[in-house]
Design a protein around this motif. Structure first.
Motif, PDB file in Angstrom:
ATOM      1  N   LEU A 246       5.114  -2.277  10.949  1.00  0.00           N
ATOM      2  CA  LEU A 246       4.606  -0.916  10.834  1.00  0.00           C
ATOM      3  C   LEU A 246       4.058  -0.591   9.447  1.00  0.00           C
ATOM      4  N   LEU A 247       4.258  -1.454   8.453  1.00  0.00           N
ATOM      5  CA  LEU A 247       3.855  -1.151   7.079  1.00  0.00           C
ATOM      6  C   LEU A 247       2.394  -1.477   6.821  1.00  0.00           C
ATOM      7  N   THR A 248       1.742  -0.612   6.061  1.00  0.00           N
ATOM      8  CA  THR A 248       0.428  -0.964   5.529  1.00  0.00           C
ATOM      9  C   THR A 248       0.641  -1.899   4.343  1.00  0.00           C
ATOM     10  N   GLU A 249      -0.396  -2.589   3.954  1.00  0.00           N
ATOM     11  CA  GLU A 249      -0.273  -3.519   2.822  1.00  0.00           C
ATOM     12  C   GLU A 249       0.080  -2.771   1.541  1.00  0.00           C
ATOM     13  N   SER A 250      -0.454  -1.568   1.391  1.00  0.00           N
ATOM     14  CA  SER A 250      -0.165  -0.769   0.201  1.00  0.00           C
ATOM     15  C   SER A 250       1.307  -0.387   0.137  1.00  0.00           C
ATOM     16  N   VAL A 251       1.860   0.078   1.267  1.00  0.00           N
ATOM     17  CA  VAL A 251       3.277   0.453   1.297  1.00  0.00           C
ATOM     18  C   VAL A 251       4.154  -0.778   1.114  1.00  0.00           C
ATOM     19  N   ARG A 252       3.768  -1.885   1.744  1.00  0.00           N
ATOM     20  CA  ARG A 252       4.535  -3.132   1.591  1.00  0.00           C
ATOM     21  C   ARG A 252       4.642  -3.514   0.112  1.00  0.00           C
ATOM     22  N   ASN A 253       3.542  -3.470  -0.588  1.00  0.00           N
ATOM     23  CA  ASN A 253       3.549  -3.845  -2.007  1.00  0.00           C
ATOM     24  C   ASN A 253       4.457  -2.917  -2.820  1.00  0.00           C
ATOM     25  N   LYS A 254       4.360  -1.616  -2.577  1.00  0.00           N
ATOM     26  CA  LYS A 254       5.193  -0.660  -3.314  1.00  0.00           C
ATOM     27  C   LYS A 254       6.671  -0.870  -3.012  1.00  0.00           C
ATOM     28  N   LEU A 255       6.980  -1.093  -1.757  1.00  0.00           N
ATOM     29  CA  LEU A 255       8.359  -1.291  -1.326  1.00  0.00           C
ATOM     30  C   LEU A 255       8.965  -2.521  -1.994  1.00  0.00           C
TER      31      LEU A 255
END
Length: 455
Positions: A246-255
């Motif tokens: 469910l994660l976008t690449e941007s959210v994945r990186n921040k997480l």
């Protein structure tokens, strides 16, 4: 000091997993066992074995003095705690170190800091990692709890600062429930963990459980991306996936960057996991806690990255630096793990110990079975009911679900009831296939479907 002989202070499938990883590194293994586990698979494959007492865990696997004495008698260089039992016990980690051995995991100081959820929240705040809004520290009295309720509104979650596994937690919908929930949670936490301390968080009702796998060498830290663990019953995970679809690449990186930042701030050494609550509506994520050990669901991460996390844990404990730079760790495909327990899913998950009369494990591409089972194995009533983990990997999520279906159809465990029917049903459910669920979804689903899960 280098590790030539490793004592495994655990049992079941994780003991087998540790033993194999150590032997592949050329390290001799010592398996401790209780009277109930004398004929276990871990005992059969280890290089040496030591009986540590009666079947009751409190007299064997949770008897610190007996385990330390066993390690000294066999001249072990190191102790691996696995998960559960002493894996997140700071006193045990320090006792191993003080006895002149290597503890395969973080220091006792780190375990103590990150194992206490209040001090872990402080560390997360200091590292710039978002935390769920709530009390600033331990609750001092009911008046403070009311102030938190006035500030953030309901629902709220009352949580124990120690321990885990869903104990010492209450969800509160209104002020009338709050005082009773605090008393109940504190009593439960005191009984389970010896610490009745509590704090309060805003309860995010539609959250997803997403966690980041880390490995540190005491100086540097890398992540192995994240896992989606929202399919839970009574706050216990039953089905895990990697990556979180469910994660976008941007959210994945921040997480992932947030998790690494937190681990670096405490000079983390070993394998660990930072758990987050993710609100997919706002794409916000909040720190929940850090697990300072290897987790049950680590195989899905191994399947998508191609890295043996158990071997890397041992290498780091042995004084080696990380063998991977962050940009060398890549995601390949999708993996799913289901936890197979000796439980009757159609009867409120009643434990079902007994003798496994027959087993047949599935095979084929992308299928892995982490287990300690064999034909005529006797499942003891003294320990948790986990029989093993079925893990599948394929090029994408839908293909992995179909592969899971096929593997479950091949799996045979006879003589006891298992949770296999649950996963066969979930693999066909439209909400699971589409990914349309949160951490509360499975319990609602079970209210309607559990009676159809008989073997």
């Amino acid at each position: 000091m280098s590790i030539n002989k490793l004592l495994i202070a655990n049992r079941g499938e994780i003991a087998v997993r540790i033993c194999r990883a150590a032997q592949e590194l050329g390290i001799k293994t010592v398996q401790v066992y209780s009277d109930a586990d004398e004929d276990s698979l871990a005992v059969k494959i280890a290089d040496e074995t030591v009986n540590i007492g009666p079947a009751s865990a409190s007299k064997s696997y949770l008897n610190m003095e007996v385990i330390l004495q066993a390690a000294k008698e066999v001249d072990a260089d190191a102790v691996h705690p696995g998960y559960g039992f002493f894996s997140e016990n700071a006193e045990f980690a320090e006792a191993v170190t003080n006895a002149g051995m290597i503890f395969v995991g973080p220091s006792g100081e780190t375990i103590r800091q990150m194992g206490d959820k209040i001090s872990a929240r402080y560390a997360a705040d200091k590292a710039g990692v978002p935390t769920v809004p709530g009390s600033k520290g331990l609750l001092s009295d009911f008046a403070e709890a009311k102030d938190v309720a006035d500030q953030y509104g309901f629902p709220l979650m009352v949580k124990a600062t120690a321990g885990g596994g869903g104990r010492g937690i209450r969800i509160v919908e209104n002020i009338e429930e709050l005082e009773r929930a605090i008393a109940e949670a504190s009593t439960e936490a005191k009984a389970a963990f010896g610490n009745g301390g509590l704090y309060i968080e805003k309860y995010i009702e539609t959250g997803r459980h997403v966690e980041v796998q880390l490995l540190g060498d005491g100086t540097d830290v890398v992540h192995f991306f994240e896992r989606e663990c929202s399919l839970q019953r009574r706050r216990q995970k039953v089905w895990e996936e990697a990556p979180a679809f469910l994660l976008t690449e941007s959210v994945r990186n921040k997480l992932c960057e947030s998790a690494v930042s937190l681990a670096k701030s405490v000079n983390y050494k070993g394998a660990g996991t930072v758990e987050f609550l993710y609100d997919e509506t706002s794409e916000d994520f909040f720190f929940i806690e850090m697990n300072t050990r290897i987790q049950v669901e680590h195989p899905v991460t191994e399947m998508i990255t191609g890295v043996d996390l158990l071997r890397e844990m041992i290498r780091v404990a042995n004084g080696e630096k990380l063998r991977f730079k962050q940009d060398e760790i890549k995601i390949k495909g999708h993996a799913i793990e289901v936890r197979l327990n000796a439980e009757d899913a159609s009867n409120n998950f009643l434990p079902n110990p007994g003798v496994v009369s027959k087993v047949h494990f599935p095979g084929g591409p992308g299928v892995r079975m982490d287990t300690h089972l064999f034909a005529n194995y006797k499942i003891s009533p003294y320990y948790d009911s986990l029989l093993g983990k079925l893990i599948v990997h394929d090029e994408d999520r839908l293909s992995a679900i179909k592969r899971l279906e096929r593997a479950l159809s091949e799996l045979e465990i006879e003589g006891v009831k298992t949770t296999k029917p649950l996963f066969q049903a979930l693999a066909k459910d439209p909400s699971v296939i589409s990914g349309d669920y949160d951490t509360k979804w499975l319990e609602s689903w079970l209210e309607t479907n559990s009676s159809n899960l008989s073997r």
